[in-house]
Write a protein that holds these residues in place. Structure first.
Motif, PDB file in Angstrom:
ATOM      1  N   TRP A 144       1.205  32.582 -48.182  1.00 52.16           N
ATOM      2  CA  TRP A 144       0.353  32.749 -47.001  1.00 52.16           C
ATOM      3  C   TRP A 144      -0.201  31.408 -46.528  1.00 52.16           C
ATOM      4  N   ALA A 145      -0.706  30.593 -47.459  1.00 57.45           N
ATOM      5  CA  ALA A 145      -1.333  29.330 -47.088  1.00 57.45           C
ATOM      6  C   ALA A 145      -0.333  28.361 -46.470  1.00 57.45           C
ATOM      7  N   CYS A 193     -10.648  29.061 -45.593  1.00 57.95           N
ATOM      8  CA  CYS A 193     -11.565  28.145 -46.262  1.00 57.95           C
ATOM      9  C   CYS A 193     -11.136  27.881 -47.704  1.00 57.95           C
ATOM     10  N   VAL A 194     -10.880  28.942 -48.485  1.00 56.84           N
ATOM     11  CA  VAL A 194     -10.590  28.756 -49.914  1.00 56.84           C
ATOM     12  C   VAL A 194      -9.201  28.170 -50.158  1.00 56.84           C
ATOM     13  N   THR A 195      -8.306  28.250 -49.172  1.00 54.11           N
ATOM     14  CA  THR A 195      -7.000  27.604 -49.315  1.00 54.11           C
ATOM     15  C   THR A 195      -6.997  26.212 -48.692  1.00 54.11           C
ATOM     16  N   MET A 235       0.413  35.730 -61.441  1.00 54.76           N
ATOM     17  CA  MET A 235       1.559  35.109 -60.796  1.00 54.76           C
ATOM     18  C   MET A 235       1.830  35.689 -59.406  1.00 54.76           C
ATOM     19  N   THR A 236       1.826  37.007 -59.293  1.00 50.34           N
ATOM     20  CA  THR A 236       2.148  37.605 -58.003  1.00 50.34           C
ATOM     21  C   THR A 236       1.113  37.285 -56.944  1.00 50.34           C
ATOM     22  N   PRO A 237      -0.193  37.482 -57.208  1.00 50.37           N
ATOM     23  CA  PRO A 237      -1.160  37.097 -56.170  1.00 50.37           C
ATOM     24  C   PRO A 237      -1.171  35.601 -55.891  1.00 50.37           C
ATOM     25  N   LEU A 238      -0.915  34.775 -56.905  1.00 48.02           N
ATOM     26  CA  LEU A 238      -0.855  33.340 -56.654  1.00 48.02           C
ATOM     27  C   LEU A 238       0.321  32.977 -55.753  1.00 48.02           C
ATOM     28  N   ARG A 288      -3.178  42.259 -46.540  1.00 47.18           N
ATOM     29  CA  ARG A 288      -2.683  41.476 -47.678  1.00 47.18           C
ATOM     30  C   ARG A 288      -3.655  40.344 -48.036  1.00 47.18           C
ATOM     31  N   LEU A 289      -4.508  40.001 -47.066  1.00 43.57           N
ATOM     32  CA  LEU A 289      -5.469  38.937 -47.317  1.00 43.57           C
ATOM     33  C   LEU A 289      -6.453  39.286 -48.427  1.00 43.57           C
TER      34      LEU A 289
END
Length: 224
Positions: free
Chosen positions: A114-115, A194-196, A105-108, A133-134
């Protein structure tokens, strides 16, 4: 999921800004609440469902809504699976999500912040300064490789991958065995864009060695 729709009900006016602001406010209120809750294993009034189950179910529903908009074919497959498995499907999805929700949950939430923050920076023409943080966003990107292929109807390649990213402070972040033939390399900031799905990999400085690595960067995502 489809059987839950009642077509006799009046359709809400989605152009009503009050509805949208109410949705945001409701989400913010719940977010504030669960942020202050240390133990998400607490039972809720729904039989067998903990706080984690409830949150996982909301996240699952949101992911399906995004999938319906962005990847209709993948959403169609999810619908067919839900219809085949019946009413217990939502319980199964909630249980699976609850098992990973506390750790993710926190990293998501960081990734989402961020995104979407990147969208705002782009809109106002200000450079979004990368920080360490990235690493959390990049880690989700690496973990999301199977999701990336599944979202476009492809099986995840069996061969191992090596990911080497240059961090904002110049260090190198790595995932995967050094001997892997499938390799993704570049800046951490570019990889996260890219991944976001904020930038196509062709517009970044990312490089890919191997057909599977190139395909991954084409379809990379951390959400449906």
């Amino acid at each position: 999921m489809a059987r839950m729709l009642n077509y006799n009900l009046p359709v809400p006016d989605l152009g009503d800004a009050g509805v949208l602001s109410a949705l945001v406010a409701e989400g913010d209120e719940l977010d504030d609440l669960v942020t202050a809750v240390d133990d998400w294993s607490v039972a809720t009034p729904a039989p067998g469902w903990t706080v984690a189950h409830q949150l996982a179910h909301l996240a699952w529903a949101d992911a399906n809504a995004l999938s319906a908009l962005r990847t209709p074919d993948a959403f169609g497959a999810e619908l067919r699976r839900a219809e085949a498995e019946g009413s217990g499907y939502a319980d199964q999805a909630a249980a699976a999500g609850a098992a990973m929700t506390p750790a993710l949950m926190t990293p998501l939430r960081l990734m989402e912040t961020w995104a979407h923050g990147q969208d705002v920076f782009d809109a106002v023409g200000v450079v979004h300064r990368p920080t360490d943080r990235l690493r959390h966003v990049a880690s989700l990107g690496v973990l999301g490789r199977a999701l990336s292929f599944a979202a476009v109807g492809l099986a995840e390649p069996a061969d191992p991958f090596r990911v080497e990213l240059t961090a904002p402070d110049g260090r190198t972040w790595v995932w995967g065995p050094e001997t892997a033939a499938q390799r993704v390399q570049g800046g951490a900031h570019d990889f996260c864009l890219c991944v976001t799905r904020r930038r196509p990999w062709s517009e970044t400085g990312m490089t890919a060695t191997g057909e599977d690595a190139r395909k991954w960067l084409e379809v990379a995502r951390v959400f449906l």
